[in-house]
Design a protein around this motif. Structure first.
Motif, PDB file in Angstrom:
ATOM      1  N   GLN B  56       0.836  -1.201   0.000  1.00  0.00           N
ATOM      2  CA  GLN B  56       0.000   0.000   0.000  1.00  0.00           C
ATOM      3  C   GLN B  56       0.871   1.253   0.000  1.00  0.00           C
ATOM      4  OE1 GLN B  56      -3.213  -0.207  -0.384  1.00  0.00           O
ATOM      5  NE2 GLN B  56      -3.093  -2.441  -0.363  1.00  0.00           N
ATOM      6  N   ILE B  57       1.983   1.194   0.718  1.00  0.00           N
ATOM      7  CA  ILE B  57       2.839   2.372   0.865  1.00  0.00           C
ATOM      8  C   ILE B  57       3.646   2.630  -0.416  1.00  0.00           C
ATOM      9  CG2 ILE B  57       4.879   3.243   2.107  1.00  0.00           C
ATOM     10  CD1 ILE B  57       3.662   1.719   4.613  1.00  0.00           C
ATOM     11  N   PHE B  58       4.211   1.573  -0.990  1.00  0.00           N
ATOM     12  CA  PHE B  58       5.123   1.757  -2.132  1.00  0.00           C
ATOM     13  C   PHE B  58       4.511   1.393  -3.482  1.00  0.00           C
ATOM     14  CE2 PHE B  58       8.226   1.037   1.363  1.00  0.00           C
ATOM     15  CZ  PHE B  58       8.953   2.210   1.229  1.00  0.00           C
ATOM     16  N   GLY B  59       3.428   0.632  -3.451  1.00  0.00           N
ATOM     17  CA  GLY B  59       2.880   0.136  -4.717  1.00  0.00           C
ATOM     18  C   GLY B  59       3.583  -1.129  -5.197  1.00  0.00           C
ATOM     19  N   TYR B  60       4.505  -1.620  -4.401  1.00  0.00           N
ATOM     20  CA  TYR B  60       5.155  -2.918  -4.660  1.00  0.00           C
ATOM     21  C   TYR B  60       5.542  -3.514  -3.317  1.00  0.00           C
ATOM     22  CZ  TYR B  60       9.443  -0.272  -3.828  1.00  0.00           C
ATOM     23  OH  TYR B  60      10.402   0.523  -3.259  1.00  0.00           O
ATOM     24  N   GLY B  61       5.902  -4.788  -3.333  1.00  0.00           N
ATOM     25  CA  GLY B  61       6.299  -5.444  -2.078  1.00  0.00           C
ATOM     26  C   GLY B  61       6.626  -6.885  -2.361  1.00  0.00           C
ATOM     27  N   MET B  62       6.693  -7.688  -1.316  1.00  0.00           N
ATOM     28  CA  MET B  62       6.989  -9.106  -1.521  1.00  0.00           C
ATOM     29  C   MET B  62       5.756  -9.772  -2.117  1.00  0.00           C
ATOM     30  SD  MET B  62       9.349  -9.943   1.833  1.00  0.00           S
ATOM     31  CE  MET B  62       9.939 -11.552   1.296  1.00  0.00           C
ATOM     32  N   TRP B  63       6.030 -10.627  -3.123  1.00  0.00           N
ATOM     33  CA  TRP B  63       4.939 -11.325  -3.821  1.00  0.00           C
ATOM     34  C   TRP B  63       4.538 -12.578  -3.043  1.00  0.00           C
ATOM     35  CZ3 TRP B  63       3.249  -9.104  -8.377  1.00  0.00           C
ATOM     36  CH2 TRP B  63       4.112  -8.225  -9.022  1.00  0.00           C
ATOM     37  N   ALA B  64       3.243 -12.855  -3.059  1.00  0.00           N
ATOM     38  CA  ALA B  64       2.782 -14.165  -2.585  1.00  0.00           C
ATOM     39  C   ALA B  64       3.023 -15.155  -3.718  1.00  0.00           C
ATOM     40  CB  ALA B  64       1.303 -14.108  -2.232  1.00  0.00           C
ATOM     41  N   VAL B  65       3.744 -16.237  -3.388  1.00  0.00           N
ATOM     42  CA  VAL B  65       4.108 -17.229  -4.402  1.00  0.00           C
ATOM     43  C   VAL B  65       3.094 -18.368  -4.371  1.00  0.00           C
ATOM     44  CG1 VAL B  65       5.904 -18.839  -5.161  1.00  0.00           C
ATOM     45  CG2 VAL B  65       6.548 -16.651  -4.086  1.00  0.00           C
ATOM     46  N   THR B  66       2.444 -18.603  -5.485  1.00  0.00           N
ATOM     47  CA  THR B  66       1.468 -19.700  -5.581  1.00  0.00           C
ATOM     48  C   THR B  66       1.795 -20.559  -6.800  1.00  0.00           C
ATOM     49  OG1 THR B  66      -0.093 -18.515  -7.022  1.00  0.00           O
ATOM     50  CG2 THR B  66      -0.306 -18.136  -4.650  1.00  0.00           C
ATOM     51  N   ARG B  67       1.330 -21.798  -6.769  1.00  0.00           N
ATOM     52  CA  ARG B  67       1.452 -22.637  -7.967  1.00  0.00           C
ATOM     53  C   ARG B  67       0.320 -22.314  -8.921  1.00  0.00           C
ATOM     54  NH1 ARG B  67       5.113 -26.775  -7.466  1.00  0.00           N
ATOM     55  NH2 ARG B  67       5.613 -27.378  -5.316  1.00  0.00           N
ATOM     56  N   GLN B  68       0.580 -22.442 -10.197  1.00  0.00           N
ATOM     57  CA  GLN B  68      -0.495 -22.210 -11.172  1.00  0.00           C
ATOM     58  C   GLN B  68      -1.656 -23.149 -10.879  1.00  0.00           C
ATOM     59  OE1 GLN B  68       0.741 -22.154 -15.279  1.00  0.00           O
ATOM     60  NE2 GLN B  68       2.575 -20.956 -14.805  1.00  0.00           N
ATOM     61  N   GLY B  69      -2.852 -22.604 -10.798  1.00  0.00           N
ATOM     62  CA  GLY B  69      -4.040 -23.423 -10.562  1.00  0.00           C
ATOM     63  C   GLY B  69      -4.312 -23.706  -9.094  1.00  0.00           C
ATOM     64  N   ASP B  70      -3.500 -23.166  -8.192  1.00  0.00           N
ATOM     65  CA  ASP B  70      -3.727 -23.357  -6.754  1.00  0.00           C
ATOM     66  C   ASP B  70      -3.302 -22.068  -6.050  1.00  0.00           C
ATOM     67  OD1 ASP B  70      -3.730 -23.932  -4.063  1.00  0.00           O
ATOM     68  OD2 ASP B  70      -2.464 -25.728  -4.213  1.00  0.00           O
ATOM     69  N   ASP B  71      -4.267 -21.368  -5.485  1.00  0.00           N
ATOM     70  CA  ASP B  71      -4.017 -20.019  -4.962  1.00  0.00           C
ATOM     71  C   ASP B  71      -3.323 -20.014  -3.588  1.00  0.00           C
ATOM     72  OD1 ASP B  71      -4.327 -17.149  -5.277  1.00  0.00           O
ATOM     73  OD2 ASP B  71      -5.784 -17.280  -3.640  1.00  0.00           O
ATOM     74  N   THR B  72      -3.053 -21.200  -3.019  1.00  0.00           N
ATOM     75  CA  THR B  72      -2.429 -21.252  -1.697  1.00  0.00           C
ATOM     76  C   THR B  72      -1.074 -20.555  -1.707  1.00  0.00           C
ATOM     77  OG1 THR B  72      -3.437 -23.423  -1.450  1.00  0.00           O
ATOM     78  CG2 THR B  72      -1.760 -22.825   0.178  1.00  0.00           C
ATOM     79  N   CYS B  73      -0.850 -19.689  -0.723  1.00  0.00           N
ATOM     80  CA  CYS B  73       0.417 -18.971  -0.633  1.00  0.00           C
ATOM     81  C   CYS B  73       1.488 -19.892  -0.043  1.00  0.00           C
ATOM     82  CB  CYS B  73       0.229 -17.721   0.236  1.00  0.00           C
ATOM     83  SG  CYS B  73       1.746 -16.797   0.496  1.00  0.00           S
TER      84      CYS B  73
END
Lengths: 131, 172
Positions: B56-73
């Protein structure tokens, strides 16, 4: 979106990066001792970013208060309960002036604190519309 | 809205409140001792809220890494730039023990570092790594990063290793 609120003397808005230096100075100083400070720099950043993230997570959170005449950031607040350290008399006075009643007492890692419950606002000021 | 980064196996997207369970389980486990919030619910929440707040502050940050087809972080990989740090970091943490050793941290970090250089326009990308964090050191080396002993420290009282990442086009 964080709603902005204008009071008689204050503009209340979401925390911005420009607030950080002011915020960090408080958390490095002894004045933060009743709030769990002073904090190391990494902890201050974590807390600042968390304050912003809290709004996304919960839909509410702490506002930055800007005194309109000064353009200066002062405090942060914005809850209907207040956790105040037993030794923090200034904050206890503020809670009392706001009409809050002590609902519970507790202990956080050996530091006693009070939880005060704030009354619902009277009808006349119950609708703080975004500025 | 920030578009996700898509790699061969992964989708990297901004973290969201729904990732709290995965983050919580990691922070309450013995795998999180390096992150200072080990088994402390209040600090764990603050650390998670900070991940979202950073975006929210910078407009970027650490990405949540998920597998394609599975939204689990499965982990968080990407930019972390407190205003009082000397340089801008791409960091990583793998939340799920099942995801360790699968190469997803490498895959995600490559994408995040390329994004930092090519899209965010960073001049340089470093990773700050605790001297005892051997897994992280191996990952930095696998990514082609070089230890930079002359790099400024975040805190001179507790020095860390500073690995500097090559620009994507200079990777071996």
């Amino acid at each position: 979106m964080i709603p902005a609120i204008a009071t008689e003397r204050l503009d209340m808005r979401g925390p911005l990066l420009a607030d950080y230096a002011h915020y960090a100075a408080f958390w490095r100083s002894e004045r933060s001792s009743h709030s769990g400070g002073p904090l190391p720099d990494w902890g201050i950043w974590l807390q600042f970013a968390a304050m912003r993230g809290h709004w996304e997570f919960r839909g509410f959170g702490l506002w930055t208060l800007v005194e309109r005449s000064h353009g200066q950031r002062t405090l942060r607040m914005g809850r209907i309960i207040s956790y105040v350290a037993e030794a923090n008399h200034r904050s206890q006075h503020l809670a009392e002036r706001l009409g809050a009643r002590v609902a519970e007492t507790g202990d956080h890692g050996g530091d006693p604190f009070r939880i005060s419950l704030h009354p619902a606002p009277s009808p006349i000021d119950s609708d703080p519309r975004p500025a | 809205m920030t578009p996700p980064l898509v790699t061969a196996r992964l989708v990297l997207r901004p973290p969201a409140p729904r990732d709290w369970d995965a983050f919580h389980d990691f922070m309450m486990s013995d795998r999180s001792t390096a992150f200072g919030s080990h088994k402390n619910l209040g600090r764990a929440f603050r650390a998670f809220a900070a991940e979202i707040g950073h975006w929210q502050i910078f407009g970027y940050g650490m990405w949540a890494v998920t597998r394609q087809g599975d939204d689990t972080c499965l982990g968080l990989v990407g930019p972390w730039t407190p205003p009082d740090w000397p340089e801008r970091e791409v960091g990583w943490m793998i939340l799920s023990p099942a995801a360790e050793g699968t190469g997803i941290a490498t895959e995600a970090a490559r994408a995040a570092i390329s994004h930092a250089y090519d899209v965010l326009g960073w001049e340089s990308v470093v990773s700050y790594i605790g001297p005892e964090n051997h897994r992280s050191i191996r990952l930095a080396e696998k990514l082609g990063a070089r230890l930079d002993p002359a790099a400024p420290q975040i805190d001179a009282a507790s020095p860390v290793l500073v690995y500097r990442h090559p620009r994507p086009e200079a990777r071996a």
